[in-house]
Design a protein around this motif. Structure first.
Motif, PDB file in Angstrom:
ATOM      1  N   GLY A 116     -23.120   3.037 -11.491  1.00 32.35           N
ATOM      2  CA  GLY A 116     -24.142   2.296 -12.230  1.00 32.35           C
ATOM      3  C   GLY A 116     -23.749   2.076 -13.674  1.00 32.35           C
ATOM      4  O   GLY A 116     -23.977   1.002 -14.241  1.00 32.35           O
ATOM      5  N   ASN A 117     -23.120   3.088 -14.277  1.00 36.10           N
ATOM      6  CA  ASN A 117     -22.643   2.961 -15.651  1.00 36.10           C
ATOM      7  C   ASN A 117     -21.554   1.901 -15.762  1.00 36.10           C
ATOM      8  O   ASN A 117     -21.459   1.188 -16.768  1.00 36.10           O
ATOM      9  N   ILE A 118     -20.753   1.775 -14.705  1.00 40.29           N
ATOM     10  CA  ILE A 118     -19.680   0.777 -14.698  1.00 40.29           C
ATOM     11  C   ILE A 118     -20.250  -0.630 -14.568  1.00 40.29           C
ATOM     12  O   ILE A 118     -19.938  -1.520 -15.360  1.00 40.29           O
ATOM     13  N   VAL A 119     -21.097  -0.849 -13.559  1.00 41.77           N
ATOM     14  CA  VAL A 119     -21.561  -2.217 -13.286  1.00 41.77           C
ATOM     15  C   VAL A 119     -22.612  -2.680 -14.285  1.00 41.77           C
ATOM     16  O   VAL A 119     -22.847  -3.882 -14.420  1.00 41.77           O
ATOM     17  N   LYS A 159     -20.503  -8.317 -20.064  1.00 41.20           N
ATOM     18  CA  LYS A 159     -21.313  -8.308 -18.844  1.00 41.20           C
ATOM     19  C   LYS A 159     -20.667  -9.087 -17.692  1.00 41.20           C
ATOM     20  O   LYS A 159     -21.353  -9.536 -16.775  1.00 41.20           O
ATOM     21  N   GLN A 160     -19.355  -9.276 -17.746  1.00 34.14           N
ATOM     22  CA  GLN A 160     -18.638  -9.967 -16.683  1.00 34.14           C
ATOM     23  C   GLN A 160     -17.593  -9.021 -16.103  1.00 34.14           C
ATOM     24  O   GLN A 160     -16.975  -8.239 -16.828  1.00 34.14           O
ATOM     25  N   ALA A 223     -15.768  -3.794 -28.983  1.00 36.21           N
ATOM     26  CA  ALA A 223     -15.320  -5.063 -28.404  1.00 36.21           C
ATOM     27  C   ALA A 223     -16.378  -5.511 -27.393  1.00 36.21           C
ATOM     28  O   ALA A 223     -17.310  -4.757 -27.086  1.00 36.21           O
ATOM     29  N   PRO A 224     -16.264  -6.723 -26.848  1.00 33.52           N
ATOM     30  CA  PRO A 224     -17.241  -7.164 -25.848  1.00 33.52           C
ATOM     31  C   PRO A 224     -17.260  -6.326 -24.580  1.00 33.52           C
ATOM     32  O   PRO A 224     -18.237  -6.352 -23.832  1.00 33.52           O
TER      33      PRO A 224
END
Length: 296
Positions: A116-119, A159-160, A223-224
């Motif tokens: 969940g932390n990853i996605v 978010k990609q 960074a983004p």
């Protein structure tokens, strides 16, 4: 306007097969829901745009920690509490355990999951920098079958990510290293607990005969996406720890990260702190120190 629960649709699939079938049939329509720690914050704030959720919290196929000689494989639904309690993760992957301790309070650690932390794909997430240092790999699974991808490069923009609408993360694989690595983790936030990081730094290095034989450096909130600093690593790899090498690495880091001004901090502050943390990690390597987990 605050959203009300009747506006949302929650389904609870029986197993992973049914979950993947729904995602394959209606890609992008249903959003997988695990611990729900981020979703509940957005719901309370009236900023939860998605309306259809699949609860995957009870899927046994996404749980468990497997240890084999070559790697430790962690199920997608492994919580931060479970990460902290696992003896092999404690001994061989202390940065991940440090990150788990720094993520929210006890309630969040009991419900929040590693996948969940990853996605969620926040550039300020606590565990992704540690996963980058450990060369983590992700198993992505859909109704068409599984595929493994390196975590480094998984996030392609803010978010990609490489995850397709019909896919889930099933497992995270951490290769086990035989040699001894100097490891360092530090999260800098507004307070010592339950704070979103201003800068998060994770580093690991293997030294041989006084030289940095191999090194990994990753940062969050600069960074983004969470960032693996490969150019900075290249400057230090093969070098003996000395001030000239450190100065060159700081210059490389300044070119590699892209911090911004926001409500939590300024770009100038983040750059300075990132360089200071690099120096602290560098000095730990020079002195042969161990793992640190600090917030300030």
């Amino acid at each position: 306007m605050r959203a009300y629960l009747p506006a949302y649709d929650l389904r609870v699939p029986r197993d992973l097969e049914e979950t993947l079938a729904i995602l394959e049939r209606e890609p992008g329509v249903w959003k997988p829901l695990a611990g729900g720690t981020d979703v509940m914050v957005l719901l309370e704030a009236g900023k939860l745009p998605h309306r259809k959720f699949l609860s995957i919290w009870k899927l046994a196929e996404l749980r468990g920690i497997e240890v084999i000689p070559q790697a430790v494989t962690v199920g997608a639904l492994t919580t931060y509490t479970e990460v902290q309690a696992h003896p092999v993760l404690q001994q061989e992957f202390p940065l991940l355990c440090c990150a788990a301790r720094e993520t929210g309070g006890v309630a969040t650690q009991n419900r929040g999951t590693l996948a969940g932390n990853i996605v969620n794909a926040s550039p300020a997430a606590d565990s992704p920098p540690a996963l980058l240092v450990y060369d983590a790999e992700l198993e992505l699974v859909s109704a068409r079958g599984p595929r493994w991808v390196a975590y480094h490069g998984f996030h392609t923009g803010y978010k990609q990510m490489l995850l397709r609408p019909e896919e889930l993360i099933r497992r995270i694989r951490l290769p086990r290293r035989k040699e001894r690595w100097q490891q360092y983790y530090r999260k800098v936030g507004t307070r010592k607990a339950q704070a979103i990081s201003k800068v998060c730094f994770a580093g690991g290095a293997a030294l041989a005969q006084g030289e940095i034989r191999d090194i990994r450096i990753a940062l969050g909130s600069v960074a983004p996406t969470v960032l693996r600093c490969t150019k900075t690593e290249a400057v230090l790899r093969g070098q003996k720890p000395n001030w000239a090498a450190l100065d060159s690495a700081k210059d490389a880091l300044a070119e590699e990260i892209a911090p911004i001004d926001d409500f939590r901090s300024t770009a100038r502050y983040r750059l300075r702190v990132s360089q200071n943390l690099l120096e602290e990690f560098f000095l730990e390597c020079e002195s042969g120190g161990g793992t640190h987990s600090l917030s300030s």
